[in-house]
Enzyme design. Sequence first.
Site, PDB file in Angstrom:
ATOM      1  N   THR A 187      76.647   5.963 -35.452  1.00 51.66           N
ATOM      2  CA  THR A 187      75.443   5.212 -35.742  1.00 51.66           C
ATOM      3  C   THR A 187      74.275   6.185 -35.788  1.00 51.66           C
ATOM      4  O   THR A 187      74.151   7.046 -34.922  1.00 51.66           O
ATOM      5  CB  THR A 187      75.230   4.086 -34.705  1.00 51.66           C
ATOM      6  OG1 THR A 187      74.006   3.443 -34.980  1.00 51.66           O
ATOM      7  CG2 THR A 187      75.225   4.579 -33.272  1.00 51.66           C
ATOM      8  N   GLU A 332      77.610  -0.890 -32.908  1.00 46.63           N
ATOM      9  CA  GLU A 332      78.148  -1.015 -31.549  1.00 46.63           C
ATOM     10  C   GLU A 332      78.869  -2.339 -31.315  1.00 46.63           C
ATOM     11  O   GLU A 332      79.516  -2.522 -30.291  1.00 46.63           O
ATOM     12  CB  GLU A 332      77.015  -0.875 -30.515  1.00 46.63           C
ATOM     13  CG  GLU A 332      76.454   0.533 -30.364  1.00 46.63           C
ATOM     14  CD  GLU A 332      75.316   0.858 -31.319  1.00 46.63           C
ATOM     15  OE1 GLU A 332      75.226   0.200 -32.376  1.00 46.63           O
ATOM     16  OE2 GLU A 332      74.520   1.757 -31.023  1.00 46.63           O
ATOM     17  N   TRP A 445      52.445  -9.169 -28.052  1.00 47.33           N
ATOM     18  CA  TRP A 445      53.363  -8.690 -29.086  1.00 47.33           C
ATOM     19  C   TRP A 445      53.200  -9.456 -30.390  1.00 47.33           C
ATOM     20  O   TRP A 445      53.110 -10.674 -30.402  1.00 47.33           O
ATOM     21  CB  TRP A 445      54.818  -8.861 -28.611  1.00 47.33           C
ATOM     22  CG  TRP A 445      55.225  -7.886 -27.559  1.00 47.33           C
ATOM     23  CD1 TRP A 445      54.412  -7.022 -26.893  1.00 47.33           C
ATOM     24  CD2 TRP A 445      56.538  -7.692 -27.045  1.00 47.33           C
ATOM     25  NE1 TRP A 445      55.129  -6.293 -25.992  1.00 47.33           N
ATOM     26  CE2 TRP A 445      56.441  -6.683 -26.059  1.00 47.33           C
ATOM     27  CE3 TRP A 445      57.777  -8.262 -27.309  1.00 47.33           C
ATOM     28  CZ2 TRP A 445      57.554  -6.240 -25.344  1.00 47.33           C
ATOM     29  CZ3 TRP A 445      58.881  -7.831 -26.606  1.00 47.33           C
ATOM     30  CH2 TRP A 445      58.771  -6.820 -25.631  1.00 47.33           C
TER      31      TRP A 445
HETATM   32  P1  ADP Z   1      74.270  -2.974 -39.352  1.00 46.13           P
HETATM   33  O1  ADP Z   1      73.303  -2.394 -40.314  1.00 46.13           O
HETATM   34  O2  ADP Z   1      75.632  -3.107 -39.926  1.00 46.13           O
HETATM   35  O3  ADP Z   1      73.816  -4.262 -38.767  1.00 46.13           O
HETATM   36  P2  ADP Z   1      73.501  -0.799 -37.594  1.00 46.13           P
HETATM   37  O4  ADP Z   1      74.170  -0.412 -36.338  1.00 46.13           O
HETATM   38  O5  ADP Z   1      73.288   0.227 -38.632  1.00 46.13           O
HETATM   39  O6  ADP Z   1      74.416  -1.957 -38.142  1.00 46.13           O
HETATM   40  O7  ADP Z   1      72.117  -1.460 -37.311  1.00 46.13           O
HETATM   41  C1  ADP Z   1      71.980  -2.448 -36.346  1.00 46.13           C
HETATM   42  C2  ADP Z   1      70.556  -2.926 -36.295  1.00 46.13           C
HETATM   43  O8  ADP Z   1      70.166  -3.472 -37.549  1.00 46.13           O
HETATM   44  C3  ADP Z   1      70.334  -4.041 -35.320  1.00 46.13           C
HETATM   45  O9  ADP Z   1      70.153  -3.565 -34.013  1.00 46.13           O
HETATM   46  C4  ADP Z   1      69.095  -4.710 -35.864  1.00 46.13           C
HETATM   47  O10 ADP Z   1      67.919  -4.032 -35.469  1.00 46.13           O
HETATM   48  C5  ADP Z   1      69.251  -4.542 -37.344  1.00 46.13           C
HETATM   49  N1  ADP Z   1      69.797  -5.741 -37.938  1.00 46.13           N
HETATM   50  C6  ADP Z   1      71.060  -6.001 -38.270  1.00 46.13           C
HETATM   51  N2  ADP Z   1      71.175  -7.201 -38.846  1.00 46.13           N
HETATM   52  C7  ADP Z   1      69.946  -7.747 -38.862  1.00 46.13           C
HETATM   53  C8  ADP Z   1      69.385  -8.974 -39.323  1.00 46.13           C
HETATM   54  N3  ADP Z   1      70.103  -9.906 -39.933  1.00 46.13           N
HETATM   55  N4  ADP Z   1      68.068  -9.164 -39.140  1.00 46.13           N
HETATM   56  C9  ADP Z   1      67.308  -8.243 -38.530  1.00 46.13           C
HETATM   57  N5  ADP Z   1      67.761  -7.059 -38.104  1.00 46.13           N
HETATM   58  C10 ADP Z   1      69.055  -6.813 -38.268  1.00 46.13           C
END
Ligand code: ADP
Length: 543
Positions: A187, A332, A445
Site C-alpha cells: 500500500t 489492509e 472539523w
Molecule cells: P482502495 O483504493 O482499494 O480502497 P487503498 O488501500 O489504496 O485501497 O486506499 C484505501 C483508502 O481509500 C481508504 O482508507 C479511504 O481513505 C479511501 N477510500 C476507499 N474507498 C472509499 C470510498 N468509497 N469513499 C471514500 N474513501 C474511500
Amino acid sequence: MEGLMMQQPLRVASLLTHAERHHGSQEIVSRRVEGDIHRYRFVELAQRARRMANALAGLGIKAGDRVGTLAWNGYRHMELYFAVSGSGAVLHTLNPRLHVDQLAYIIDHAEDQVVFFDLTFLPLIEAVAQRVQSPKVFVAMTDRAHMPATHTLPIMLLCYEDLIDSHTQVFDWPPLDENCASSLCYTSGTTGHPKGVLYSHRSTVLHTYAAALPDALNCSARDVILPVVPMFHVNAWGLPYIACMVGAKLVFPGPALDGKSLYELIEAEQVTLSAGVPTVWQGLLRHVGERGTTFTSMRRTVVGGAPCPTAMTAEFQERYRVDVLHAWGMTELSPVGTVCSFKAHQLSLSPQQRYSIQATQGRAVFGIDMKIVDADGSELPWNGISAGDLMVRGPWVTRGYFRSDDAQPLVDGWFPTGDVAKIDPDGFMQITDRSKDVIKSGGEWISSIDIENVACLHPDVATAVCIAAKHPKWDERPLLLIVKKPGRSLDSDELLAFFDGRVAKWWRPDAVVFIDEVPIGATGKVLKNRLRELYQDHYVSAR
Ligand code: ADP
C-alpha cells in the site's frame, strides 16, 4: 467432539477447481497488450494454471517464495493468480504506476524470485532491473512471436507461452495450511516506504464469500463482470476469485482504460457489472454522454477507492439505469469493508433521501466489525452525526505489515483505518474525511468530501478537490480547487454562492482556485497531498 463437520481448509486453488468442474464452459475474455481480443473458458484457465504451476516448480519456486507480477488485467495474470498461490508461493502484484525507485524497493523488500511482466512494461522493467538484487528470472507474458528482439535485462528473460508449452497440465494442488500466505500487495502510504499487506488462503476465501453476497457486490453465474480496478491493486477487489466462486463470465480490459475502449468492450461482451474508481467512470460517462448512446446490458457498477459524488450516482442511475454500488475498502482489508445497498424500508424514500444514503459508503459486510472513536479512544454513538476515527476488525483485516520494523498498527485488536467517519442508526457508514485531509477550522472539523460533493453538483464543474489551507485566524480553512468542464465560464463568486443553503455557512470555502487538471496517483485517486503542498499557503500568501 464426534459428529462435527469436516475440517476442509479454505484454499485459493479450490476456487479454481470449483470453477473448472462446475463452470468449465464459462468464458474469460481479455483485451491483450498485443492488441487483439482473446477468449477461452474456465476449463482452459485451470489447465494452463496447472502447467504454469509445474513451470514455477521447474524454476525452483518453493512454498512461501514471492513471485512478482507487473501486469494489466488479463487471462495470463489470472492464471498466475492461481498457479502461484495455488502451489504455495506468494503472488506479489506490483503497481506499474509507482515510481521506478519504489518498485525496486518493493521487489527487493519482498525478495521476489521471479517477476512476470506484460510487454508494455519492458522499458519499466529494464529500469527497475538496474536497481534490484532479488529476482533471478524475468518472464515476458507473451508468446515467442512477440518476444522483444533486444533488451537490456541483466538476467535471464523467459517467454510465458514457452513455459506453458513445455510443461504438462498434470499437477495436484498441494494440501496447504489455510493460514499460509497466498498473496501480497503493497500500500502506497503518503509517508515513508510502501508497506506490504500479506493475505492468507483463509482470508482470501472468506473475503470472496462475503464480497459476492447480494447486498455486497452481488455476483452470480448470470453476471458478466468487468473489473476495471486493476489486478495489481488489492486483487482487483477480489473479483477474479469471486468470478470463480460464482461462475460469472469475466471480461478483462487489458491496458485500454479510456472511456471509448471500455464502452466498446462493455457493449461487445454485454457486461452486467463493472467495478472501478470514480476517475475511470468519469472518462466512461463523458464518452457515452458525447456519443449520446447508452448501456444495453450494464445494470450495476461498483464505485470505490474514493468517494462517489452524488452527481455521478445520479447520472448513472437516471440517465443510464445503471445502479451504483458505493463501496469502501482498503488494501489492509482485502479490500471490501462496507457496501451501500438499500434496506427494505429505504426503498420508499424520496429520490433525494436515497441519494443521501448512496453518498454513504454503506453497511459492513458480515465479518467486518466497525466502530468510531474520539481522540481518547472512547466509542462514539451511531447517530449519523458524531464523526470519529474509524476502526475495524475481522478475518480479512491485516494485523501487521510484512517485514515491517514499525510499531504494529493494531489498537486493542482493532485496525485504525486513518479514515474519519460517522455511522447512522441503520449502520450506514460515511467517510467524512481521511484523518489527514480533514479541515480543522477554529477547533471544529469540516468534511472536505462534503464540500467536494456540493461543488460537483454544479453543472459547470468537472472535478472538485477541497483541501485544508493554512489560515492566520482559524488555523485552517477550506480551499476549493476546481477543474471546469470545457468551454464553461464559471467564476468564483458564482460557485461560492452555490454553497448557500447547501452547507453550514462556516463550511463554505473562502476561495476557489481554477486549475487545468488534478494530479492522479498510482491507484487512480486524486493526490490531495500534492495539491496541499502547492496551495496550502493560499490564504497566508494572499494577505
Ligand atoms: P482502495 O483504493 O482499494 O480502497 P487503498 O488501500 O489504496 O485501497 O486506499 C484505501 C483508502 O481509500 C481508504 O482508507 C479511504 O481513505 C479511501 N477510500 C476507499 N474507498 C472509499 C470510498 N468509497 N469513499 C471514500 N474513501 C474511500
